[in-house]
Design a protein around this motif. Structure first.
Motif, mmCIF file in Angstrom:
data_model
loop_
_atom_site.group_PDB
_atom_site.id
_atom_site.type_symbol
_atom_site.label_atom_id
_atom_site.label_comp_id
_atom_site.label_asym_id
_atom_site.label_seq_id
_atom_site.Cartn_x
_atom_site.Cartn_y
_atom_site.Cartn_z
ATOM 1 N N SER A 61 0.884 -1.094 -0.055
ATOM 2 C CA SER A 61 0.048 -0.001 0.012
ATOM 3 C C SER A 61 0.921 1.070 -0.024
ATOM 4 C CB SER A 61 -1.028 0.000 1.393
ATOM 5 O OG SER A 61 -1.566 1.100 1.129
ATOM 6 N N GLN A 62 0.861 2.251 -0.964
ATOM 7 C CA GLN A 62 1.591 3.367 -1.156
ATOM 8 C C GLN A 62 0.526 4.519 -1.184
ATOM 9 O OE1 GLN A 62 3.850 1.878 -4.445
ATOM 10 N NE2 GLN A 62 5.516 1.874 -3.164
ATOM 11 N N THR A 63 0.902 5.608 -0.679
ATOM 12 C CA THR A 63 0.191 6.778 -0.878
ATOM 13 C C THR A 63 1.301 7.791 -0.882
ATOM 14 O OG1 THR A 63 -1.565 6.014 0.575
ATOM 15 C CG2 THR A 63 -1.550 8.474 0.589
ATOM 16 N N GLY A 64 0.926 8.745 -2.035
ATOM 17 C CA GLY A 64 1.795 10.007 -2.244
ATOM 18 C C GLY A 64 0.923 11.285 -2.304
ATOM 19 N N LYS A 65 1.517 12.247 -1.734
ATOM 20 C CA LYS A 65 0.698 13.457 -1.857
ATOM 21 C C LYS A 65 1.568 14.770 -1.908
ATOM 22 C CE LYS A 65 -0.735 15.501 2.024
ATOM 23 N NZ LYS A 65 -1.675 15.799 3.315
ATOM 24 N N PHE A 66 0.976 15.522 -2.644
ATOM 25 C CA PHE A 66 1.624 16.879 -2.894
ATOM 26 C C PHE A 66 0.641 17.940 -2.799
ATOM 27 C CE2 PHE A 66 3.306 20.461 -5.710
ATOM 28 C CZ PHE A 66 4.551 20.602 -5.116
ATOM 29 N N GLN A 83 -4.391 20.306 -3.573
ATOM 30 C CA GLN A 83 -3.659 19.077 -3.052
ATOM 31 C C GLN A 83 -4.039 18.215 -4.423
ATOM 32 O OE1 GLN A 83 -3.786 17.341 1.003
ATOM 33 N NE2 GLN A 83 -5.574 16.031 -0.143
ATOM 34 N N THR A 84 -2.891 17.217 -4.658
ATOM 35 C CA THR A 84 -3.091 16.124 -5.180
ATOM 36 C C THR A 84 -2.482 14.977 -4.735
ATOM 37 O OG1 THR A 84 -2.800 15.271 -7.709
ATOM 38 C CG2 THR A 84 -1.043 16.492 -6.941
ATOM 39 N N TYR A 85 -3.044 14.014 -4.958
ATOM 40 C CA TYR A 85 -2.664 12.591 -4.241
ATOM 41 C C TYR A 85 -2.781 11.283 -5.074
ATOM 42 C CZ TYR A 85 -7.546 11.988 -3.118
ATOM 43 O OH TYR A 85 -9.092 11.969 -3.335
ATOM 44 N N ALA A 86 -2.127 10.383 -4.827
ATOM 45 C CA ALA A 86 -2.303 9.020 -5.450
ATOM 46 C C ALA A 86 -2.046 8.056 -4.418
ATOM 47 C CB ALA A 86 -1.190 8.807 -6.621
ATOM 48 N N VAL A 87 -2.875 6.837 -4.519
ATOM 49 C CA VAL A 87 -2.874 5.647 -3.567
ATOM 50 C C VAL A 87 -2.906 4.382 -4.685
ATOM 51 C CG1 VAL A 87 -4.149 4.534 -1.730
ATOM 52 C CG2 VAL A 87 -4.217 7.003 -1.981
ATOM 53 N N ARG A 88 -1.948 3.628 -4.170
ATOM 54 C CA ARG A 88 -1.943 2.369 -4.840
ATOM 55 C C ARG A 88 -1.882 1.134 -3.976
ATOM 56 N NH1 ARG A 88 2.057 1.155 -9.755
ATOM 57 N NH2 ARG A 88 0.084 1.785 -10.760
ATOM 58 N N THR A 109 -5.102 -12.086 -7.161
ATOM 59 C CA THR A 109 -4.537 -10.767 -7.050
ATOM 60 C C THR A 109 -5.622 -9.686 -7.113
ATOM 61 O OG1 THR A 109 -4.064 -10.475 -9.387
ATOM 62 C CG2 THR A 109 -2.134 -11.337 -8.067
ATOM 63 N N ARG A 110 -5.434 -8.692 -6.327
ATOM 64 C CA ARG A 110 -6.268 -7.664 -6.505
ATOM 65 C C ARG A 110 -5.604 -6.155 -6.503
ATOM 66 N NH1 ARG A 110 -7.995 -10.972 -2.827
ATOM 67 N NH2 ARG A 110 -7.270 -9.816 -0.644
ATOM 68 N N GLU A 111 -5.765 -5.407 -7.276
ATOM 69 C CA GLU A 111 -5.212 -3.899 -7.379
ATOM 70 C C GLU A 111 -6.102 -2.934 -7.419
ATOM 71 O OE1 GLU A 111 -2.312 -3.585 -10.429
ATOM 72 O OE2 GLU A 111 -1.500 -5.919 -10.302
ATOM 73 N N LEU A 112 -5.754 -1.798 -6.733
ATOM 74 C CA LEU A 112 -6.717 -0.567 -6.747
ATOM 75 C C LEU A 112 -5.894 0.588 -6.633
ATOM 76 C CD1 LEU A 112 -9.550 0.703 -6.373
ATOM 77 C CD2 LEU A 112 -8.985 0.531 -3.789
ATOM 78 N N ASP A 113 -6.052 1.550 -7.616
ATOM 79 C CA ASP A 113 -5.210 2.842 -8.056
ATOM 80 C C ASP A 113 -6.392 3.893 -7.862
ATOM 81 O OD1 ASP A 113 -2.757 1.534 -8.423
ATOM 82 O OD2 ASP A 113 -3.210 1.268 -10.274
ATOM 83 N N THR A 114 -5.931 4.905 -7.070
ATOM 84 C CA THR A 114 -6.889 6.051 -6.808
ATOM 85 C C THR A 114 -5.915 7.226 -7.141
ATOM 86 O OG1 THR A 114 -8.221 4.964 -5.250
ATOM 87 C CG2 THR A 114 -8.248 7.236 -5.313
ATOM 88 N N LEU A 115 -6.667 8.002 -7.832
ATOM 89 C CA LEU A 115 -5.877 9.499 -8.070
ATOM 90 C C LEU A 115 -6.745 10.571 -7.706
ATOM 91 C CD1 LEU A 115 -4.340 9.033 -11.806
ATOM 92 C CD2 LEU A 115 -2.992 9.048 -9.515
ATOM 93 N N GLY A 116 -6.635 11.451 -7.047
ATOM 94 C CA GLY A 116 -7.408 12.377 -6.472
ATOM 95 C C GLY A 116 -6.780 13.903 -6.580
ATOM 96 N N PHE A 117 -7.505 14.945 -6.603
ATOM 97 C CA PHE A 117 -7.439 16.327 -6.715
ATOM 98 C C PHE A 117 -8.372 16.956 -5.839
ATOM 99 C CE2 PHE A 117 -7.532 20.414 -8.613
ATOM 100 C CZ PHE A 117 -6.218 20.736 -8.677
#
Length: 131
Positions: A61-66, A83-88, A109-117
Protein backbone atom coordinates in the motif's frame (compact mmCIF):
# COMPACT_ATOMS: atom_id res chain seq x y z
CA UNK A 1 -8.56 -19.80 20.19
CA UNK A 2 -5.41 -18.83 18.29
CA UNK A 3 -4.91 -17.57 14.76
CA UNK A 4 -2.33 -19.37 12.62
CA UNK A 5 -0.56 -16.34 11.16
CA UNK A 6 2.95 -15.06 10.50
CA UNK A 7 3.42 -11.43 9.41
CA UNK A 8 6.54 -9.55 8.37
CA UNK A 9 5.47 -5.92 8.12
CA UNK A 10 7.43 -2.84 7.16
CA UNK A 11 6.01 0.66 7.03
CA UNK A 12 7.19 4.23 6.80
CA UNK A 13 6.06 7.82 6.63
CA UNK A 14 8.08 10.67 5.14
CA UNK A 15 7.07 14.34 5.08
CA UNK A 16 8.68 17.43 3.58
CA UNK A 17 7.51 21.02 3.92
CA UNK A 18 8.94 24.33 2.69
CA UNK A 19 7.53 27.84 3.19
CA UNK A 20 8.32 30.84 0.98
CA UNK A 21 7.69 34.52 1.84
CA UNK A 22 5.55 33.48 4.86
CA UNK A 23 2.48 33.05 2.61
CA UNK A 24 3.37 30.16 0.26
CA UNK A 25 3.94 26.60 1.47
CA UNK A 26 4.74 23.41 -0.45
CA UNK A 27 4.19 20.02 1.18
CA UNK A 28 4.97 16.48 0.04
CA UNK A 29 4.48 13.17 1.80
CA UNK A 30 4.78 9.45 1.23
CA UNK A 31 3.34 6.62 3.31
CA UNK A 32 4.05 2.99 2.53
CA UNK A 33 3.24 -0.45 3.92
CA UNK A 34 4.63 -3.83 2.85
CA UNK A 35 3.36 -7.02 4.47
CA UNK A 36 4.52 -10.55 3.72
CA UNK A 37 2.17 -12.85 5.61
CA UNK A 38 1.02 -16.40 5.97
CA UNK A 39 -2.49 -16.46 7.40
CA UNK A 40 -6.00 -17.87 6.97
CA UNK A 41 -7.74 -16.61 3.85
CA UNK A 42 -10.57 -15.29 6.03
CA UNK A 43 -9.50 -14.87 9.69
CA UNK A 44 -13.18 -14.69 10.77
CA UNK A 45 -13.59 -18.37 9.80
CA UNK A 46 -10.26 -19.52 11.25
CA UNK A 47 -11.89 -21.56 14.04
CA UNK A 48 -14.03 -23.71 11.69
CA UNK A 49 -11.93 -26.74 10.62
CA UNK A 50 -11.60 -27.29 6.85
CA UNK A 51 -13.43 -24.09 5.90
CA UNK A 52 -10.57 -21.70 5.53
CA UNK A 53 -7.30 -22.42 3.74
CA UNK A 54 -3.96 -20.80 4.50
CA UNK A 55 -2.53 -18.29 2.03
CA UNK A 56 0.84 -16.64 1.51
CA UNK A 57 -0.19 -13.00 1.19
CA UNK A 58 1.84 -10.07 -0.16
CA UNK A 59 0.32 -6.64 0.54
CA UNK A 60 1.63 -3.34 -0.78
CA UNK A 61 0.00 0.00 0.00
CA UNK A 62 1.51 3.32 -1.12
CA UNK A 63 0.17 6.86 -0.75
CA UNK A 64 1.83 9.98 -2.15
CA UNK A 65 0.63 13.55 -1.73
CA UNK A 66 1.74 16.96 -3.01
CA UNK A 67 0.13 20.18 -1.76
CA UNK A 68 0.38 23.95 -2.17
CA UNK A 69 -0.98 26.39 0.43
CA UNK A 70 -1.45 30.15 0.22
CA UNK A 71 -2.21 32.01 3.45
CA UNK A 72 -1.77 35.79 3.46
CA UNK A 73 -3.25 37.43 6.58
CA UNK A 74 -3.67 40.67 4.60
CA UNK A 75 -6.11 38.94 2.23
CA UNK A 76 -9.05 37.64 4.32
CA UNK A 77 -10.88 36.25 1.27
CA UNK A 78 -8.18 33.86 0.09
CA UNK A 79 -6.71 31.04 2.16
CA UNK A 80 -6.11 28.48 -0.59
CA UNK A 81 -5.09 24.82 -0.37
CA UNK A 82 -4.52 22.72 -3.51
CA UNK A 83 -3.71 19.05 -3.15
CA UNK A 84 -3.14 16.10 -5.45
CA UNK A 85 -2.65 12.53 -4.29
CA UNK A 86 -2.25 8.98 -5.51
CA UNK A 87 -2.96 5.71 -3.69
CA UNK A 88 -1.91 2.25 -4.90
CA UNK A 89 -2.93 -0.97 -3.15
CA UNK A 90 -1.92 -4.44 -4.32
CA UNK A 91 -2.72 -7.79 -2.70
CA UNK A 92 -1.49 -11.14 -4.02
CA UNK A 93 -2.47 -14.40 -2.31
CA UNK A 94 -0.95 -17.79 -3.08
CA UNK A 95 -3.08 -20.65 -1.74
CA UNK A 96 -1.35 -23.22 0.46
CA UNK A 97 -4.48 -25.38 0.81
CA UNK A 98 -7.38 -26.29 -1.50
CA UNK A 99 -10.32 -23.94 -0.94
CA UNK A 100 -13.53 -24.18 -2.97
CA UNK A 101 -12.69 -24.24 -6.69
CA UNK A 102 -9.18 -22.86 -6.08
CA UNK A 103 -6.25 -25.24 -5.72
CA UNK A 104 -2.86 -25.18 -4.00
CA UNK A 105 -0.53 -22.78 -5.83
CA UNK A 106 -3.30 -20.63 -7.35
CA UNK A 107 -2.50 -16.91 -7.07
CA UNK A 108 -5.36 -14.46 -6.53
CA UNK A 109 -4.56 -10.77 -7.07
CA UNK A 110 -6.34 -7.49 -6.45
CA UNK A 111 -5.15 -4.01 -7.39
CA UNK A 112 -6.72 -0.64 -6.67
CA UNK A 113 -5.32 2.69 -7.90
CA UNK A 114 -6.80 6.03 -6.90
CA UNK A 115 -5.89 9.50 -8.16
CA UNK A 116 -7.37 12.54 -6.48
CA UNK A 117 -7.36 16.32 -6.57
CA UNK A 118 -8.73 18.77 -4.02
CA UNK A 119 -9.06 22.57 -3.96
CA UNK A 120 -10.16 24.31 -0.78
CA UNK A 121 -10.52 28.00 0.08
CA UNK A 122 -11.45 29.45 3.45
CA UNK A 123 -12.46 33.09 3.66
CA UNK A 124 -12.18 34.98 6.95
CA UNK A 125 -15.17 37.24 7.52
CA UNK A 126 -15.26 39.81 10.32
CA UNK A 127 -18.36 40.19 12.45
CA UNK A 128 -19.63 43.24 14.26
CA UNK A 129 -22.35 44.04 16.75
CA UNK A 130 -23.63 46.90 14.55
CA UNK A 131 -25.66 45.62 11.63
Amino acid sequence: STLDADDKMRSGLFKLSKSFNDVHTLRASYQGLKDDASEPNNPQLATIPGSNGLVDKDVLSQTGKFAYEYDNPENPLLKLKVQTYAVRTKVAEELRENVGTNRIGDVLTRELDTLGFNIDNQSRLASTDNI
